[in-house]
Design an enzyme around this catalytic site. Sequence first.
Site, PDB file in Angstrom:
ATOM      1  N   HIS A  44       0.802  -1.216   0.000  1.00 43.60           N
ATOM      2  CA  HIS A  44       0.000   0.000   0.000  1.00 43.60           C
ATOM      3  C   HIS A  44       0.839   1.272   0.000  1.00 43.60           C
ATOM      4  CE1 HIS A  44      -3.748  -2.099   0.371  1.00 43.60           C
ATOM      5  NE2 HIS A  44      -3.390  -2.694   1.506  1.00 43.60           N
ATOM      6  N   GLU A 149      -6.903 -11.964   6.322  1.00 41.34           N
ATOM      7  CA  GLU A 149      -7.659 -10.717   6.248  1.00 41.34           C
ATOM      8  C   GLU A 149      -9.145 -10.894   5.992  1.00 41.34           C
ATOM      9  OE1 GLU A 149      -5.090  -7.541   4.212  1.00 41.34           O
ATOM     10  OE2 GLU A 149      -4.337  -9.417   3.386  1.00 41.34           O
ATOM     11  N   ASP A 175      -9.625  -5.138   7.266  1.00 43.11           N
ATOM     12  CA  ASP A 175     -10.141  -6.078   6.275  1.00 43.11           C
ATOM     13  C   ASP A 175     -11.024  -7.123   6.935  1.00 43.11           C
ATOM     14  OD1 ASP A 175      -8.949  -5.186   3.752  1.00 43.11           O
ATOM     15  OD2 ASP A 175      -7.049  -5.643   4.696  1.00 43.11           O
TER      16      ASP A 175
END
Length: 253
Positions: A44, A149, A175
Amino acid sequence: MNTFKERLKNGEKLFGPFLNMNYPAVVEIAGLAGFDFVIIDNEHGEIPLEATVDLIRAAKLAQIPAIVRVYEGNPELVDKALDLGADGVQIPNIGSKEAAEIAVQAAKFAPMGNRGCNRFVRAGKYGSISKENFFGRANDKTAVVLQVEGQDGVQALPDILTVKGVDVLFVGPYDLSASLGIPGQVDHPKVIEQMEHIMEQAAKVGVAIGFFVDDVQKAVEWRNRGVQYVSFSSDVGELYVRFKENADYFKMH
């Protein structure tokens, strides 16, 4: 000094931030601040794989372990991160035993896995480490962090935890909350209940648990509950918070 992996095995509770900025000084600052590790975020963050090596060099200079989060469980990405000298790899979106096996095998030399054998890389100090020492000891030093997740990973957890070579089972609460239909509600009883159930299962097989928090008080709470690998916020998030506090204070006084 014990390695990162040895500290986990000894039951230590470790605390470190995600790093999204492609700037080696941030790694050094994290080390100087007293964190136990950093997670270089190739998933990310703004850090391309090509720049990761300089951040790992900065981590070595600051004597802080560097974990690289790859953006997918591609064996080539895992292999590359370790060749660059990372102390461990963090692999997202593990939803099955098969995905866990692929991730672990990519991080381990034979006979535990199928990591490509090349000691003429930074991890092998460009060939200055003998092949016996490099290939013989790398598996014991390299930490493997698997991220669960979603509900697929939660349901497959009993099978995932049978895979040898997993050092940390990392739970992504945001998540996880989304997979439960309550996105962002990381303190919701459903999330807490599921997290505690995951911790119980991992404890039975001696796998450390990792958890993300963006509040230091929550970090202490989860540490006290038994989370060993506490990942805290991010460099950009903490920089924003500090900037915002000071900007607001100046305007109000």
